[in-house]
Write a protein that holds these residues in place. Structure first.
Motif, PDB file in Angstrom:
ATOM      1  N   LEU A 202       0.829  -1.345  -0.283  1.00 23.38           N
ATOM      2  CA  LEU A 202       0.041   0.045  -0.216  1.00 23.38           C
ATOM      3  C   LEU A 202       0.790   1.229   0.054  1.00 23.38           C
ATOM      4  N   HIS A 203       0.409   2.248  -0.900  1.00 28.56           N
ATOM      5  CA  HIS A 203       1.337   3.335  -0.882  1.00 28.56           C
ATOM      6  C   HIS A 203       0.392   4.720  -1.425  1.00 28.56           C
ATOM      7  N   VAL A 204       0.921   5.713  -0.634  1.00 23.95           N
ATOM      8  CA  VAL A 204       0.268   6.945  -0.963  1.00 23.95           C
ATOM      9  C   VAL A 204       0.310   7.048  -2.536  1.00 23.95           C
ATOM     10  N   GLU A 205      -0.613   7.710  -3.109  1.00 20.01           N
ATOM     11  CA  GLU A 205      -0.430   7.937  -4.815  1.00 20.01           C
ATOM     12  C   GLU A 205       0.445   9.103  -4.802  1.00 20.01           C
ATOM     13  N   GLN A 206       1.389   9.038  -5.750  1.00 19.58           N
ATOM     14  CA  GLN A 206       2.275   9.962  -6.334  1.00 19.58           C
ATOM     15  C   GLN A 206       1.573  10.874  -7.656  1.00 19.58           C
ATOM     16  N   GLY A 207       0.570  11.190  -7.373  1.00 18.70           N
ATOM     17  CA  GLY A 207      -0.010  11.698  -8.459  1.00 18.70           C
ATOM     18  C   GLY A 207      -1.271  12.420  -8.121  1.00 18.70           C
ATOM     19  N   ARG A 208      -2.269  12.608  -9.195  1.00 13.49           N
ATOM     20  CA  ARG A 208      -3.896  13.084  -8.858  1.00 13.49           C
ATOM     21  C   ARG A 208      -4.781  12.345  -9.577  1.00 13.49           C
ATOM     22  N   ALA A 209      -4.506  11.184  -9.901  1.00 15.81           N
ATOM     23  CA  ALA A 209      -5.440  10.347 -10.538  1.00 15.81           C
ATOM     24  C   ALA A 209      -6.696  10.005 -10.044  1.00 15.81           C
ATOM     25  N   LEU A 210      -6.420   9.774  -8.414  1.00 13.84           N
ATOM     26  CA  LEU A 210      -7.611   9.310  -7.601  1.00 13.84           C
ATOM     27  C   LEU A 210      -8.226  10.621  -7.198  1.00 13.84           C
ATOM     28  N   ASP A 211      -7.608  11.757  -6.868  1.00  8.54           N
ATOM     29  CA  ASP A 211      -8.340  13.128  -6.510  1.00  8.54           C
ATOM     30  C   ASP A 211      -9.074  13.325  -7.844  1.00  8.54           C
ATOM     31  N   LEU A 212      -8.666  13.326  -9.064  1.00  5.72           N
ATOM     32  CA  LEU A 212      -9.461  13.781 -10.390  1.00  5.72           C
ATOM     33  C   LEU A 212     -10.612  12.704 -10.290  1.00  5.72           C
ATOM     34  N   SER A 213     -10.507  11.382 -10.195  1.00  6.88           N
ATOM     35  CA  SER A 213     -11.789  10.574 -10.353  1.00  6.88           C
ATOM     36  C   SER A 213     -12.461  10.448  -9.041  1.00  6.88           C
ATOM     37  N   GLY A 214     -12.172  11.211  -7.991  1.00  6.89           N
ATOM     38  CA  GLY A 214     -12.847  11.030  -6.760  1.00  6.89           C
ATOM     39  C   GLY A 214     -12.942   9.832  -5.996  1.00  6.89           C
ATOM     40  N   ASP A 215     -11.856   8.892  -6.079  1.00 11.64           N
ATOM     41  CA  ASP A 215     -11.985   7.725  -5.583  1.00 11.64           C
ATOM     42  C   ASP A 215     -10.939   7.820  -4.434  1.00 11.64           C
ATOM     43  N   ARG A 216     -10.850   7.087  -3.236  1.00  8.51           N
ATOM     44  CA  ARG A 216     -10.137   7.068  -2.239  1.00  8.51           C
ATOM     45  C   ARG A 216      -9.048   6.120  -2.619  1.00  8.51           C
ATOM     46  N   VAL A 217      -9.272   4.800  -3.192  1.00  4.61           N
ATOM     47  CA  VAL A 217      -8.428   3.801  -3.133  1.00  4.61           C
ATOM     48  C   VAL A 217      -8.222   3.153  -4.745  1.00  4.61           C
ATOM     49  N   GLY A 218      -7.035   3.065  -4.902  1.00  7.48           N
ATOM     50  CA  GLY A 218      -6.820   2.511  -6.459  1.00  7.48           C
ATOM     51  C   GLY A 218      -6.028   1.163  -6.354  1.00  7.48           C
ATOM     52  N   VAL A 219      -5.953   0.446  -7.568  1.00  3.00           N
ATOM     53  CA  VAL A 219      -5.216  -0.625  -7.713  1.00  3.00           C
ATOM     54  C   VAL A 219      -4.256  -0.400  -8.539  1.00  3.00           C
ATOM     55  N   ALA A 220      -2.933  -0.652  -8.513  1.00  2.00           N
ATOM     56  CA  ALA A 220      -2.000  -0.294  -9.550  1.00  2.00           C
ATOM     57  C   ALA A 220      -2.032  -1.613 -10.794  1.00  2.00           C
ATOM     58  N   SER A 221      -1.786  -1.087 -11.837  1.00  2.00           N
ATOM     59  CA  SER A 221      -1.612  -1.847 -13.033  1.00  2.00           C
ATOM     60  C   SER A 221      -0.118  -2.187 -13.513  1.00  2.00           C
TER      61      SER A 221
ATOM     62  N   LEU B 251     -17.373   1.142  -2.632  1.00  2.00           N
ATOM     63  CA  LEU B 251     -15.935   1.258  -2.825  1.00  2.00           C
ATOM     64  C   LEU B 251     -15.676   1.107  -4.439  1.00  2.00           C
ATOM     65  N   ARG B 252     -15.590   2.043  -5.078  1.00  2.00           N
ATOM     66  CA  ARG B 252     -15.197   1.808  -6.407  1.00  2.00           C
ATOM     67  C   ARG B 252     -13.461   2.022  -6.450  1.00  2.00           C
ATOM     68  N   VAL B 253     -12.996   1.076  -7.242  1.00  2.00           N
ATOM     69  CA  VAL B 253     -11.558   0.769  -7.043  1.00  2.00           C
ATOM     70  C   VAL B 253     -11.025   0.734  -8.615  1.00  2.00           C
ATOM     71  N   PRO B 254     -10.688   2.117  -8.811  1.00  2.00           N
ATOM     72  CA  PRO B 254     -10.007   2.005 -10.323  1.00  2.00           C
ATOM     73  C   PRO B 254      -8.662   1.528 -10.490  1.00  2.00           C
ATOM     74  N   VAL B 255      -8.318   1.052 -11.515  1.00  2.00           N
ATOM     75  CA  VAL B 255      -6.690   0.611 -11.948  1.00  2.00           C
ATOM     76  C   VAL B 255      -6.148   1.627 -12.640  1.00  2.00           C
ATOM     77  N   LEU B 256      -4.989   1.920 -12.139  1.00  2.00           N
ATOM     78  CA  LEU B 256      -4.050   2.902 -12.640  1.00  2.00           C
ATOM     79  C   LEU B 256      -2.662   2.613 -12.862  1.00  2.00           C
ATOM     80  N   GLY B 257      -1.860   3.256 -13.612  1.00  2.00           N
ATOM     81  CA  GLY B 257      -0.136   3.215 -13.667  1.00  2.00           C
ATOM     82  C   GLY B 257       0.169   4.226 -12.946  1.00  2.00           C
ATOM     83  N   THR B 258       1.472   3.909 -12.896  1.00  5.57           N
ATOM     84  CA  THR B 258       2.176   5.070 -11.925  1.00  5.57           C
ATOM     85  C   THR B 258       3.860   5.239 -12.435  1.00  5.57           C
TER      86      THR B 258
END
Length: 419
Positions: free
Chosen positions: A199-218, A356-363
């Motif tokens: 688990l890691h704090v996101e180092q970007g704003r993808a979750l903030d822009l999507s309005g989600d609290r938690v995401g899964v890394a791709s 809980l909607r959980v988007p998948v995002l790269g980093t």
């Protein structure tokens, strides 16, 4: 506040997320910058390690320091195999923020507490890990602890690492009470791990822009560090005519701007964030300007294009100013695709919570999970960062989002380790 609930024999509930966070917060914090200087094998690092051991022992977990200085806190028999491991790191970049790394470690202990307080019964060993020297702030190479364990850094290579004061990694480890001759690949340990979830704090704003609290890394973008050495001629700043100068600072400055242009054209990122100047005098033209380029992109071809473009421009600027240039690639990590089956399992587990909607995002940031990904199945969870700021004292995550991350991680641990 202490959490309560029944758990396996020997387990004791630990302090809350908030209390753990409060206790760790002052460690290594600089009074002027308010950022963190938790560098490998220093006093601040030792305090962080003490904190980790205390958290493990407070819960009745077995604390273990491995051959590479990584810390493990075990619930269950680590020799049993197929263990589910979570955690991150506690060290920092120079004047870094509070969340990068520590959020994952604190959340791991809190998630373990939450899981066992539910009355869940793990059928597999569980562990929390603190990987050493993830940021590479002292010796210039990221993820030293996990690289050594995975065999992606040899003992011989590690022994040649030196900090800015000329102290070698072995000297620093020995001064901290760790045997540097013991370091090296640890395949037996990795063979006992069935899954690692960081688990890691996101180092970007993808979750903030999507309005989600938690995401899964791709995936983690391919990334690397290159050293550019511009060598000119030292001379007097007040008496040397502009036309007579071989000033490497000019070539370096133009290269910084070229890196921005190349990255912008390619949709990538490129940063000169560290510089060393000799003789480093206000009234002296430099003889050497050494700058470090960090570049990252969504795919290998794009990254290659950016770095090649920066180097081509740098050589042209160097030639124009009568300056010599050497370019050395100091580190490189190819694209990391996290284990698809494990990633999909995380999405399935978390998808059971309709709220809980959980988007998948790269980093574009590197992590220990990426280093281990070709040795054990790995996955990552990200917690929303409202500003996207990281590697800075301004790095932040709201408490509610952090607790949502703890809950999500507890769900994942239950889904992976409990029957």
């Amino acid at each position: 506040m202490t959490q309560h609930g029944s758990g396996p024999a020997g387990w004791r509930a630990g302090t809350s997320f908030q209390e753990m966070w409060r206790d760790l917060l002052p460690v290594g914090r600089h009074p002027d910058s308010r950022g963190y200087r938790r560098f490998a094998w220093t006093g601040a690092d030792a305090e962080c390690r003490d904190w980790f051991r205390e958290q493990a022992e407070a819960r009745g977990l077995v604390h273990e320091l491995d051959r590479n200085g990584n810390q493990w806190a075990w619930l269950g028999d680590p020799e049993a195999g197929d263990a589910v491991v979570t955690g991150s790191h506690l060290d920092s970049v120079p004047d870094g923020g509070a969340f990068d790394g520590p959020l994952g470690v604190v959340s791991s202990f809190a998630a373990l507490d939450a899981l066992l307080a539910r009355g869940a019964r793990p059928s597999k060993p569980l562990a929390v890990v603190n990987f050493g020297d993830e940021e590479g702030a002292r010796f210039g190479l990221a993820c030293v602890g996990s690289r050594l364990t995975a065999g992606r850094l040899t003992a011989e290579q590690a022994h040649r690492l030196t900090d800015g004061d000329g102290v070698t990694l072995p000297q620093a480890m020995e001064a901290a009470g760790h045997d540097p001759d013991a370091i090296g690949a640890d395949p037996e340990r990795l063979a006992r791990i069935g899954a690692f979830v960081e688990l890691h704090v996101e180092q970007g704003r993808a979750l903030d822009l999507s309005g989600d609290r938690v995401g899964v890394a791709s995936a983690i973008w391919p990334h690397g560090r290159w050293r550019f050495d511009f060598r000119g001629e030292a001379n007097h700043a007040g008496t040397t005519r502009l036309t007579d100068r071989r000033d490497p600072m000019l070539s370096y400055a133009e290269t910084v701007l070229a890196a921005r242009r190349e990255a912008q054209l390619a949709g990538a990122v490129a940063t000169f964030g560290k510089i060393s100047v000799e003789p480093n005098g206000v009234n002296a033209i430099p003889s050497l300007v050494r700058g470090w380029l960090d570049s990252r992109a969504a795919d290998q071809d794009t990254l290659d294009t950016v770095v090649a473009g920066v180097e081509k421009a740098a050589r042209a600027y160097a030639d124009a100013h009568g300056v010599d240039l050497d370019v050395v690639r100091e580190s490189f990590t190819p694209v990391v695709e996290f284990d698809h089956a494990l990633r999909d399992e995380l999405a399935r587990i978390l998808g059971r919570d309709a709220e809980l909607r959980v988007p998948v995002l790269g980093t574009g940031a590197g992590h220990d999970a990426g280093i281990l990904s070709d040795r054990v199945p790995t996955a990552m969870l990200f917690v929303r960062n409202p500003t996207g700021v990281s590697h800075s004292p301004a790095e932040h995550a709201a408490e509610d989002d952090c607790l949502a991350g703890v809950s999500a991680l507890a769900d994942v641990l239950e889904g992976l380790a409990c029957t």
